[in-house]
Design an enzyme around this catalytic site. Structure first.
Site, short mmCIF file in Angstrom:
data_model
loop_
_atom_site.label_atom_id
_atom_site.label_comp_id
_atom_site.label_asym_id
_atom_site.label_seq_id
_atom_site.Cartn_x
_atom_site.Cartn_y
_atom_site.Cartn_z
N TYR A 179 4.92 -1.12 -2.19
CA TYR A 179 3.47 -1.32 -1.99
C TYR A 179 3.24 0.57 -1.58
O TYR A 179 2.21 0.51 -1.79
CB TYR A 179 4.14 -2.23 0.24
CG TYR A 179 2.69 -1.95 0.74
CD1 TYR A 179 1.58 -3.13 0.97
CD2 TYR A 179 2.21 -0.52 1.46
CE1 TYR A 179 0.45 -3.22 1.73
CE2 TYR A 179 0.86 -0.37 2.40
CZ TYR A 179 0.39 -2.11 2.08
OH TYR A 179 -0.87 -2.05 3.55
N SER A 228 -3.73 3.52 2.07
CA SER A 228 -3.00 3.42 3.65
C SER A 228 -2.59 4.40 3.45
O SER A 228 -1.78 5.23 2.77
CB SER A 228 -1.88 2.47 3.54
OG SER A 228 -1.00 1.93 3.88
#
Length: 239
Positions: free
Chosen positions: A133, A120
């Site tokens: 995350y 990401s």
């Protein structure tokens, strides 16, 4: 002639979101046959069974998209132990378990291969309310770099894709909007427009899938160890 003709891909998290998009995009360049298997990436035995099923059906596995992931939101000090463990177990340990299950087969095949990990933009930057995350997405980049050193002699390439916000159900929900101080899709879009360098609030799943296809194909035959951003300029802008 397809860009990945004759190859077989294993994709985790293919039921929806980015994973489904990757499956559809690769299928446009592959034999359209597929086998859908429900499995938990947190369980090694289940992932090993998935690999065995793939080999029994298709004879070989050439491409892996370790994509399965989840998200939840909250300040680091307010995350419960369970929230932390769920995200780390799926987004980091689940990637390792997926690759661990398939790497021995790819080595035995002796034909090389491409391992593609979904990281990401949050794997390259920090982001408030996403400590678990962000940690997982940074972690898979470290895993990717390690595997480059371990697998290059076998002509197995390992890369990450690093998207900005993607227009999927993972973020298009009330909890996702709240991270950006918004209550709906339109409000979140206004905030995200200010983060990306290009004038878009998010990218579409197919934009990430096109990057995955490139990394899966022989067009990237000498590309390994790359974090390929599909981020509308987010990381550069924040950096």
């Amino acid at each position: 002639m397809g860009r990945v003709d004759g190859k077989v891909a294993l994709i985790t998290g293919a039921a929806r979101g980015q994973g489904r998009s990757h499956a559809v995009r690769l299928a446009e360049e592959l034999d359209h046959r597929c086998v859908a298997v429900q499995a938990d990436v947190r369980q090694s035995a289940q992932m090993e069974a998935v690999v065995e099923r793939g080999i029994s059906e298709f004879g070989h596995i050439d491409i892996v998209c370790a994509n399965a992931g989840i998200a939840s939101f909250g300040p680091a000090c307010e995350l419960s132990d369970q929230m932390w463990e769920d995200v780390i177990d799926t987004n980091l340990t689940g990637v390792w378990r997926t690759l661990k299950a398939v790497i021995p087969t790819m080595i035995r095949q002796g034909t090389g291969g491409s391992l593609i990990i979904t990281s990401s933009a949050a794997g390259l930057e920090g982001s408030a309310n996403l400590a678990h995350y962000v940690s997982a997405k940074h972690g898979v980049i470290g895993l990717m770099r390690t595997l480059v050193n371990e697998l290059s002699a076998h002509r197995i390439r390992v890369n990450c894709v690093n998207p900005t916000t993607v227009d999927t159900d993972m973020v298009q929900n009330e909890a996702g909007y709240a991270v950006f101080g918004a209550t709906d899709r339109e409000g979140a879009a206004q905030v995200l427009l200010m983060l990306n360098a290009l004038p878009v609030p998010w990218v579409e799943a197919v934009d990430v899938s096109n990057a995955v296809l490139f990394l899966a194909s022989d067009e990237s035959r000498y590309v390994t160890g790359l974090s390929l951003t599909v981020d509308a300029g987010l990381v550069t802008r924040l950096g």
